[in-house]
Design a protein around this motif. Structure first.
Motif, PDB file in Angstrom:
ATOM      1  N   SER A   1       0.657  -1.242   0.059  1.00  0.00           N
ATOM      2  CA  SER A   1       0.189   0.029  -0.131  1.00  0.00           C
ATOM      3  C   SER A   1       0.790   1.275  -0.035  1.00  0.00           C
ATOM      4  N   ASP A   2       2.008   1.220   0.706  1.00  0.00           N
ATOM      5  CA  ASP A   2       2.866   2.404   0.814  1.00  0.00           C
ATOM      6  C   ASP A   2       3.480   2.600  -0.775  1.00  0.00           C
ATOM      7  N   TRP A   3       3.631   1.329  -1.371  1.00  0.00           N
ATOM      8  CA  TRP A   3       4.276   1.712  -2.792  1.00  0.00           C
ATOM      9  C   TRP A   3       3.445   2.072  -3.790  1.00  0.00           C
ATOM     10  N   PHE A   4       2.018   1.789  -3.680  1.00  0.00           N
ATOM     11  CA  PHE A   4       1.083   2.342  -4.610  1.00  0.00           C
ATOM     12  C   PHE A   4       0.792   3.822  -4.187  1.00  0.00           C
ATOM     13  N   PHE A   5       0.969   4.205  -3.020  1.00  0.00           N
ATOM     14  CA  PHE A   5       0.899   5.674  -2.613  1.00  0.00           C
ATOM     15  C   PHE A   5       1.947   6.417  -3.187  1.00  0.00           C
ATOM     16  N   VAL A   6       3.168   5.943  -2.939  1.00  0.00           N
ATOM     17  CA  VAL A   6       4.287   6.752  -3.771  1.00  0.00           C
ATOM     18  C   VAL A   6       4.477   6.610  -5.077  1.00  0.00           C
ATOM     19  N   ALA A   7       4.117   5.533  -5.725  1.00  0.00           N
ATOM     20  CA  ALA A   7       3.973   5.416  -7.134  1.00  0.00           C
ATOM     21  C   ALA A   7       2.846   6.361  -7.640  1.00  0.00           C
ATOM     22  N   ALA A   8       1.564   6.547  -7.050  1.00  0.00           N
ATOM     23  CA  ALA A   8       0.853   7.462  -7.387  1.00  0.00           C
ATOM     24  C   ALA A   8       1.253   8.940  -7.157  1.00  0.00           C
ATOM     25  N   ARG A   9       2.167   9.179  -6.488  1.00  0.00           N
ATOM     26  CA  ARG A   9       2.748  10.660  -6.635  1.00  0.00           C
ATOM     27  C   ARG A   9       3.745  11.005  -7.579  1.00  0.00           C
ATOM     28  N   ILE A  10       4.543   9.882  -7.917  1.00  0.00           N
ATOM     29  CA  ILE A  10       5.276   9.758  -9.241  1.00  0.00           C
ATOM     30  C   ILE A  10       4.509   9.957 -10.215  1.00  0.00           C
ATOM     31  N   ALA A  11       3.328   9.317 -10.629  1.00  0.00           N
ATOM     32  CA  ALA A  11       2.638   9.323 -11.680  1.00  0.00           C
ATOM     33  C   ALA A  11       1.647  10.860 -11.625  1.00  0.00           C
ATOM     34  N   ASN A  12       1.765  11.405 -10.573  1.00  0.00           N
ATOM     35  CA  ASN A  12       1.367  12.858 -10.718  1.00  0.00           C
ATOM     36  C   ASN A  12       2.524  13.795 -10.893  1.00  0.00           C
ATOM     37  N   ASP A  13       3.417  13.678 -11.770  1.00  0.00           N
ATOM     38  CA  ASP A  13       4.500  14.536 -12.243  1.00  0.00           C
ATOM     39  C   ASP A  13       5.410  14.782 -11.164  1.00  0.00           C
ATOM     40  N   ASP A  14       5.743  13.622 -10.574  1.00  0.00           N
ATOM     41  CA  ASP A  14       6.676  13.400  -9.212  1.00  0.00           C
ATOM     42  C   ASP A  14       6.181  14.196  -7.958  1.00  0.00           C
ATOM     43  N   GLY A  15       4.706  14.404  -7.698  1.00  0.00           N
ATOM     44  CA  GLY A  15       4.188  14.871  -6.860  1.00  0.00           C
ATOM     45  C   GLY A  15       3.594  16.418  -7.087  1.00  0.00           C
ATOM     46  N   ARG A  16       4.131  16.993  -7.996  1.00  0.00           N
ATOM     47  CA  ARG A  16       3.795  18.531  -8.641  1.00  0.00           C
ATOM     48  C   ARG A  16       2.311  18.777  -8.886  1.00  0.00           C
ATOM     49  N   ALA A  17       1.670  17.527  -9.282  1.00  0.00           N
ATOM     50  CA  ALA A  17       0.344  17.405  -9.807  1.00  0.00           C
ATOM     51  C   ALA A  17      -0.816  16.697  -8.824  1.00  0.00           C
ATOM     52  N   ASP A  18       0.051  16.582  -7.689  1.00  0.00           N
ATOM     53  CA  ASP A  18      -1.004  15.911  -6.527  1.00  0.00           C
ATOM     54  C   ASP A  18      -2.057  16.954  -6.173  1.00  0.00           C
ATOM     55  N   VAL A  19      -3.227  16.265  -6.062  1.00  0.00           N
ATOM     56  CA  VAL A  19      -4.486  16.957  -5.519  1.00  0.00           C
ATOM     57  C   VAL A  19      -4.586  17.050  -3.811  1.00  0.00           C
ATOM     58  N   LEU A  20      -4.229  18.259  -3.566  1.00  0.00           N
ATOM     59  CA  LEU A  20      -4.138  18.405  -2.126  1.00  0.00           C
ATOM     60  C   LEU A  20      -5.413  18.577  -1.307  1.00  0.00           C
ATOM     61  N   TRP A  21      -5.437  18.195  -0.129  1.00  0.00           N
ATOM     62  CA  TRP A  21      -6.607  18.139   0.758  1.00  0.00           C
ATOM     63  C   TRP A  21      -6.702  19.702   1.347  1.00  0.00           C
ATOM     64  N   VAL A  22      -7.759  20.387   1.193  1.00  0.00           N
ATOM     65  CA  VAL A  22      -7.785  21.583   1.652  1.00  0.00           C
ATOM     66  C   VAL A  22      -8.932  21.475   2.858  1.00  0.00           C
ATOM     67  N   PRO A  23      -8.389  21.191   4.164  1.00  0.00           N
ATOM     68  CA  PRO A  23      -9.332  21.049   5.285  1.00  0.00           C
ATOM     69  C   PRO A  23     -10.476  22.208   5.300  1.00  0.00           C
ATOM     70  N   GLY A  24     -11.622  21.796   5.415  1.00  0.00           N
ATOM     71  CA  GLY A  24     -12.753  22.588   5.640  1.00  0.00           C
ATOM     72  C   GLY A  24     -13.062  23.634   4.423  1.00  0.00           C
ATOM     73  N   ALA A  25     -12.449  23.262   3.301  1.00  0.00           N
ATOM     74  CA  ALA A  25     -12.566  24.250   2.104  1.00  0.00           C
ATOM     75  C   ALA A  25     -14.148  24.311   1.725  1.00  0.00           C
ATOM     76  N   ASN A  26     -14.951  23.504   2.062  1.00  0.00           N
ATOM     77  CA  ASN A  26     -16.469  23.609   1.321  1.00  0.00           C
ATOM     78  C   ASN A  26     -17.527  23.916   2.589  1.00  0.00           C
ATOM     79  N   ARG A  27     -16.854  24.588   3.494  1.00  0.00           N
ATOM     80  CA  ARG A  27     -17.916  24.808   4.930  1.00  0.00           C
ATOM     81  C   ARG A  27     -18.575  26.139   4.522  1.00  0.00           C
TER      82      ARG A  27
END
Length: 190
Positions: free
Chosen positions: A164-190
């Motif tokens: 599961s750790d491998w998949f997490f890191v590989a997903a970040r690599i697949a997102n342009d080495d983390g540059r295209a990761d979709v970040l969580w914004v806590p409470g963004a839709n309150r």
């Protein structure tokens, strides 16, 4: 070698299946759920491979093979009787875990540290790898629950955790080495 001449046998029509040692159990038994979910992980990896480049594809191919090894391990209870078996049961090995760890470390070297949790998504490959990760976590939970009731190979449990750790890191690599990761914004839709 496995030979499958006939696909349906009708032996499971009453809700039972045979484990690797021949013992019949309910299809909803925890052991069957654990290795069935490992099979589900393998299917999600097959979907992810539709979006991969050569290096990642070869790594995922190795993981798919490992997942069959893991299913074979989990479908065979009675580890203490392995020496008595007509054929030596296939068990996960620490070398398989170590390979995942090496690959995680290599991938992680290319990434900036996370400053926020990330949402599953981004590129098609990253989204599929996150699906692989979450199904792997479910397989791990079921396997851990099984281990509270029956003996389970430690390397099998560790492999699922690292995978599961491998998949997490590989997903970040697949997102342009983390540059295209979709970040969580806590409470963004309150």
């Amino acid at each position: 070698m496995v030979v499958l001449n006939k696909i349906y046998t009708k032996t499971g029509d009453a809700g039972e299946t045979a484990l690797g040692n021949g013992v019949r159990v309910a299809k909803h038994s925890l052991r069957v759920q654990a290795y069935g979910t490992v099979d589900e992980v393998n299917s999600t990896v097959g979907l992810a491979r539709l979006h991969t480049a050569e290096t990642t594809d070869s790594q995922l191919a190795a993981i798919q093979n490992d997942l069959f090894d893991l299913g074979a391990d989990l479908c065979r209870p009675d580890m203490e009787r392995d020496a008595e078996a007509e054929y030596p049961p296939l068990r996960m090995a620490s070398s398989q875990v170590e390979r995942l760890e090496r690959e995680i470390d290599e991938m992680n070297d290319a990434l900036e540290p996370l400053r926020s949790f990330i949402l599953p998504g981004g590129s098609p490959l990253a989204a599929h790898l996150h699906l692989c990760r979450t199904v792997t976590r479910r397989a791990e939970r079921l396997t851990m629950e099984l281990a509270t009731m029956e003996a389970v190979n430690e390397a099998a449990i560790t492999y699922l955790n690292r995978l599961s750790d491998w998949f997490f890191v590989a997903a970040r690599i697949a997102n342009d080495d983390g540059r295209a990761d979709v970040l969580w914004v806590p409470g963004a839709n309150r």
